[in-house]
Design a protein around this motif. Structure first.
Motif, PDB file in Angstrom:
ATOM      1  N   LYS A  72       0.830  -1.204   0.000  1.00 30.22           N
ATOM      2  CA  LYS A  72       0.000   0.000   0.000  1.00 30.22           C
ATOM      3  C   LYS A  72       0.867   1.257   0.000  1.00 30.22           C
ATOM      4  CE  LYS A  72      -3.842   2.175   2.513  1.00 30.22           C
ATOM      5  NZ  LYS A  72      -4.765   2.058   3.666  1.00 30.22           N
ATOM      6  N   SER A  73       1.935   1.222   0.796  1.00 32.72           N
ATOM      7  CA  SER A  73       2.831   2.383   0.871  1.00 32.72           C
ATOM      8  C   SER A  73       3.599   2.579  -0.433  1.00 32.72           C
ATOM      9  CB  SER A  73       3.808   2.232   2.040  1.00 32.72           C
ATOM     10  OG  SER A  73       4.713   1.167   1.830  1.00 32.72           O
ATOM     11  N   ILE A  74       3.951   1.457  -1.088  1.00 30.45           N
ATOM     12  CA  ILE A  74       4.628   1.559  -2.391  1.00 30.45           C
ATOM     13  C   ILE A  74       3.690   2.206  -3.411  1.00 30.45           C
ATOM     14  CG2 ILE A  74       5.582   0.247  -4.326  1.00 30.45           C
ATOM     15  CD1 ILE A  74       6.568  -1.825  -2.268  1.00 30.45           C
ATOM     16  N   GLY A  75       2.425   1.799  -3.388  1.00 30.02           N
ATOM     17  CA  GLY A  75       1.455   2.383  -4.298  1.00 30.02           C
ATOM     18  C   GLY A  75       1.301   3.876  -4.084  1.00 30.02           C
ATOM     19  N   LYS A  76       1.294   4.284  -2.831  1.00 30.04           N
ATOM     20  CA  LYS A  76       1.137   5.710  -2.517  1.00 30.04           C
ATOM     21  C   LYS A  76       2.269   6.541  -3.102  1.00 30.04           C
ATOM     22  CE  LYS A  76      -1.678   5.648   1.692  1.00 30.04           C
ATOM     23  NZ  LYS A  76      -1.709   5.954   3.145  1.00 30.04           N
ATOM     24  N   LYS A  77       3.470   5.962  -3.122  1.00 30.25           N
ATOM     25  CA  LYS A  77       4.615   6.681  -3.696  1.00 30.25           C
ATOM     26  C   LYS A  77       4.384   7.015  -5.164  1.00 30.25           C
ATOM     27  CE  LYS A  77       8.106   4.510  -0.707  1.00 30.25           C
ATOM     28  NZ  LYS A  77       9.318   3.644  -0.702  1.00 30.25           N
ATOM     29  N   HIS A  78       3.550   6.205  -5.809  1.00 29.46           N
ATOM     30  CA  HIS A  78       3.299   6.385  -7.243  1.00 29.46           C
ATOM     31  C   HIS A  78       1.891   6.929  -7.504  1.00 29.46           C
ATOM     32  CE1 HIS A  78       7.007   4.267  -8.403  1.00 29.46           C
ATOM     33  NE2 HIS A  78       6.763   3.495  -7.376  1.00 29.46           N
ATOM     34  N   ASN A  79       1.256   7.411  -6.433  1.00 27.37           N
ATOM     35  CA  ASN A  79      -0.093   7.976  -6.546  1.00 27.37           C
ATOM     36  C   ASN A  79      -1.076   7.012  -7.196  1.00 27.37           C
ATOM     37  OD1 ASN A  79       0.600  10.588  -5.448  1.00 27.37           O
ATOM     38  ND2 ASN A  79       1.645  11.014  -7.394  1.00 27.37           N
ATOM     39  N   THR A  80      -0.985   5.751  -6.811  1.00 31.03           N
ATOM     40  CA  THR A  80      -1.898   4.741  -7.345  1.00 31.03           C
ATOM     41  C   THR A  80      -2.174   3.700  -6.277  1.00 31.03           C
ATOM     42  OG1 THR A  80      -2.293   3.222  -9.186  1.00 31.03           O
ATOM     43  CG2 THR A  80      -0.099   3.193  -8.233  1.00 31.03           C
ATOM     44  N   LYS A  81      -3.263   2.984  -6.446  1.00 32.29           N
ATOM     45  CA  LYS A  81      -3.578   1.873  -5.560  1.00 32.29           C
ATOM     46  C   LYS A  81      -3.241   0.576  -6.276  1.00 32.29           C
ATOM     47  CE  LYS A  81      -7.126   3.535  -2.375  1.00 32.29           C
ATOM     48  NZ  LYS A  81      -8.490   3.327  -1.863  1.00 32.29           N
ATOM     49  N   ILE A  90      -7.099 -20.621   4.582  1.00 30.25           N
ATOM     50  CA  ILE A  90      -7.907 -20.107   5.687  1.00 30.25           C
ATOM     51  C   ILE A  90      -7.273 -18.833   6.239  1.00 30.25           C
ATOM     52  CG2 ILE A  90      -6.792 -21.454   7.529  1.00 30.25           C
ATOM     53  CD1 ILE A  90     -10.584 -20.834   7.179  1.00 30.25           C
ATOM     54  N   GLU A  91      -5.943 -18.797   6.235  1.00 32.16           N
ATOM     55  CA  GLU A  91      -5.249 -17.589   6.667  1.00 32.16           C
ATOM     56  C   GLU A  91      -5.466 -16.469   5.657  1.00 32.16           C
ATOM     57  OE1 GLU A  91      -3.601 -16.986   9.423  1.00 32.16           O
ATOM     58  OE2 GLU A  91      -3.646 -18.988  10.306  1.00 32.16           O
ATOM     59  N   GLY A  92      -5.525 -16.841   4.386  1.00 34.98           N
ATOM     60  CA  GLY A  92      -5.760 -15.859   3.343  1.00 34.98           C
ATOM     61  C   GLY A  92      -7.131 -15.206   3.470  1.00 34.98           C
ATOM     62  N   LEU A  93      -8.155 -16.004   3.841  1.00 35.47           N
ATOM     63  CA  LEU A  93      -9.487 -15.440   4.032  1.00 35.47           C
ATOM     64  C   LEU A  93      -9.475 -14.364   5.120  1.00 35.47           C
ATOM     65  CD1 LEU A  93     -12.005 -18.422   3.887  1.00 35.47           C
ATOM     66  CD2 LEU A  93     -11.611 -16.664   2.169  1.00 35.47           C
ATOM     67  N   GLU A  94      -8.773 -14.659   6.206  1.00 36.61           N
ATOM     68  CA  GLU A  94      -8.673 -13.673   7.282  1.00 36.61           C
ATOM     69  C   GLU A  94      -7.966 -12.419   6.780  1.00 36.61           C
ATOM     70  OE1 GLU A  94      -6.524 -12.958  11.618  1.00 36.61           O
ATOM     71  OE2 GLU A  94      -6.872 -15.024  10.949  1.00 36.61           O
ATOM     72  N   ALA A  95      -6.910 -12.615   5.983  1.00 39.44           N
ATOM     73  CA  ALA A  95      -6.176 -11.466   5.446  1.00 39.44           C
ATOM     74  C   ALA A  95      -7.081 -10.614   4.555  1.00 39.44           C
ATOM     75  CB  ALA A  95      -4.955 -11.938   4.670  1.00 39.44           C
ATOM     76  N   VAL A  96      -7.916 -11.273   3.725  1.00 38.15           N
ATOM     77  CA  VAL A  96      -8.848 -10.546   2.866  1.00 38.15           C
ATOM     78  C   VAL A  96      -9.779  -9.677   3.711  1.00 38.15           C
ATOM     79  CG1 VAL A  96     -10.824 -10.783   1.303  1.00 38.15           C
ATOM     80  CG2 VAL A  96      -8.791 -12.201   0.959  1.00 38.15           C
ATOM     81  N   ALA A  97     -10.337 -10.274   4.757  1.00 40.56           N
ATOM     82  CA  ALA A  97     -11.262  -9.532   5.628  1.00 40.56           C
ATOM     83  C   ALA A  97     -10.575  -8.330   6.273  1.00 40.56           C
ATOM     84  CB  ALA A  97     -11.818 -10.466   6.694  1.00 40.56           C
ATOM     85  N   ARG A  98      -9.354  -8.522   6.727  1.00 38.45           N
ATOM     86  CA  ARG A  98      -8.632  -7.438   7.394  1.00 38.45           C
ATOM     87  C   ARG A  98      -8.241  -6.328   6.413  1.00 38.45           C
ATOM     88  NH1 ARG A  98      -4.190 -10.240  11.217  1.00 38.45           N
ATOM     89  NH2 ARG A  98      -3.584  -8.047  11.444  1.00 38.45           N
ATOM     90  N   ILE A  99      -7.869  -6.723   5.203  1.00 36.95           N
ATOM     91  CA  ILE A  99      -7.513  -5.724   4.197  1.00 36.95           C
ATOM     92  C   ILE A  99      -8.742  -4.884   3.831  1.00 36.95           C
ATOM     93  CG2 ILE A  99      -6.799  -5.397   1.792  1.00 36.95           C
ATOM     94  CD1 ILE A  99      -4.988  -7.896   2.185  1.00 36.95           C
ATOM     95  N   LYS A 100      -9.896  -5.537   3.677  1.00 40.52           N
ATOM     96  CA  LYS A 100     -11.119  -4.812   3.345  1.00 40.52           C
ATOM     97  C   LYS A 100     -11.554  -3.895   4.492  1.00 40.52           C
ATOM     98  CE  LYS A 100     -12.355  -5.823  -0.881  1.00 40.52           C
ATOM     99  NZ  LYS A 100     -12.530  -4.769  -1.899  1.00 40.52           N
ATOM    100  N   GLN A 101     -11.288  -4.305   5.723  1.00 40.80           N
ATOM    101  CA  GLN A 101     -11.589  -3.446   6.865  1.00 40.80           C
ATOM    102  C   GLN A 101     -10.705  -2.204   6.852  1.00 40.80           C
ATOM    103  OE1 GLN A 101     -11.125  -5.976  10.303  1.00 40.80           O
ATOM    104  NE2 GLN A 101     -13.029  -7.095   9.921  1.00 40.80           N
ATOM    105  N   ASP A 102      -9.471  -2.387   6.401  1.00 45.00           N
ATOM    106  CA  ASP A 102      -8.535  -1.267   6.333  1.00 45.00           C
ATOM    107  C   ASP A 102      -8.871  -0.321   5.183  1.00 45.00           C
ATOM    108  OD1 ASP A 102      -5.800  -0.053   7.121  1.00 45.00           O
ATOM    109  OD2 ASP A 102      -5.578  -0.411   4.966  1.00 45.00           O
ATOM    110  N   ASP A 103      -9.313  -0.882   4.051  1.00 44.97           N
ATOM    111  CA  ASP A 103      -9.616  -0.069   2.876  1.00 44.97           C
ATOM    112  C   ASP A 103     -10.629  -0.803   2.012  1.00 44.97           C
ATOM    113  OD1 ASP A 103      -9.718   1.457   0.589  1.00 44.97           O
ATOM    114  OD2 ASP A 103      -7.555   1.590   0.320  1.00 44.97           O
ATOM    115  N   ARG A 104     -11.886  -0.359   2.069  1.00 46.00           N
ATOM    116  CA  ARG A 104     -12.938  -1.034   1.325  1.00 46.00           C
ATOM    117  C   ARG A 104     -12.744  -0.921  -0.188  1.00 46.00           C
ATOM    118  NH1 ARG A 104     -15.375  -4.859   3.544  1.00 46.00           N
ATOM    119  NH2 ARG A 104     -16.951  -4.680   1.902  1.00 46.00           N
ATOM    120  N   ASN A 105     -11.968   0.070  -0.620  1.00 47.00           N
ATOM    121  CA  ASN A 105     -11.837   0.333  -2.048  1.00 47.00           C
ATOM    122  C   ASN A 105     -10.657  -0.378  -2.712  1.00 47.00           C
ATOM    123  OD1 ASN A 105     -14.087   2.108  -2.186  1.00 47.00           O
ATOM    124  ND2 ASN A 105     -12.853   3.714  -1.239  1.00 47.00           N
TER     125      ASN A 105
END
Length: 217
Positions: A72-81, A90-105
């Motif tokens: 995310k920080s690398i993207g910000k350096k380039h003004n892009t997401k 199963i760990e990936g599902l949790e990561a997806v949920a946490r990422i969406k909580q951090d940024d829905r977009n």
């Protein structure tokens, strides 16, 4: 359609066709280029790519979420997401949920999918895209087309926005079969793109047309 590579020359050639709207990568693809990940991300974005997907590293949700923050920080350096690829364990599902909580977009591509149940869980968790591994599934005696069809039926019946981005191909027939049986789009190596268009019979016909055309000038 997406191009599945980190090779800058291949990306440039693919962009010229007007059919490619983004680039997908994974750690193995990035390793082939032999540069640091952030440098490769910068190089690819400099080509004017509309969307670039980069995979999170880590085996636990904590590790994947931490790496997402770095991306995310690398993207910000380039003004892009950057688009974020998350392997659907199963760990990936949790990561997806946490990422969406951090940024829905943020756009999440659930990857390393070998079955419809994996894809269905990814869609429920909030993945924007799902990447079933077509050739790898077939190599493991899994009917990739049937699994893609099941995922598409689930997505459509629930009115979900998730799309299927088929991946892992060894020939153009796999691409076409995936697209006509439920995949919304696909990500393919450049050599498969060439294979889809430069058929020997077509190239020979074009050559004859040009030879005959020159006689009329």
């Amino acid at each position: 359609m997406f191009i599945d590579t980190a090779n800058l020359e291949e990306i440039k050639l693919a962009l010229k066709t007007g059919t490619v709207k983004g680039v997908t990568t994974n750690p193995t693809i990035l390793k082939k280029v032999g540069k640091k990940r952030e440098e490769q991300i910068s190089d690819i974005l400099s080509l004017g790519i509309e969307k670039l997907y980069v995979q999170t590293l880590g085996e636990t949700a904590d590790e994947m979420f931490c790496d997402y923050k770095i991306l995310k920080s690398i993207g910000k350096k380039h003004n892009t997401k950057l688009g974020i690829k998350v392997p659907l364990s199963i760990e990936g599902l949790e990561a997806v949920a946490r990422i969406k909580q951090d940024d829905r977009n943020v756009s999440i591509l659930g990857t390393a999918i070998y079955s419809a149940d994996q894809g269905i869980m990814g869609a429920i968790a909030g993945c924007d895209l799902l990447a079933p591994y077509v050739n790898r599934m077939q190599n493991n005696s899994i009917d990739s087309i049937a699994e893609i069809s099941k995922m598409r039926e689930f997505i459509d019946s629930r009115g979900l926005d998730t799309q299927i981005l088929a991946a892992s191909f060894k020939n153009s027939n796999q691409v076409v079969d995936s697209l006509v049986n439920g995949a919304h789009t696909c990500t393919i190596p450049y050599e498969i793109m060439v294979q889809m268009m430069n058929k020997d019979v077509a190239i020979n016909a074009i050559r004859v047309f040009n030879q005959d055309g020159k006689l009329t000038l």
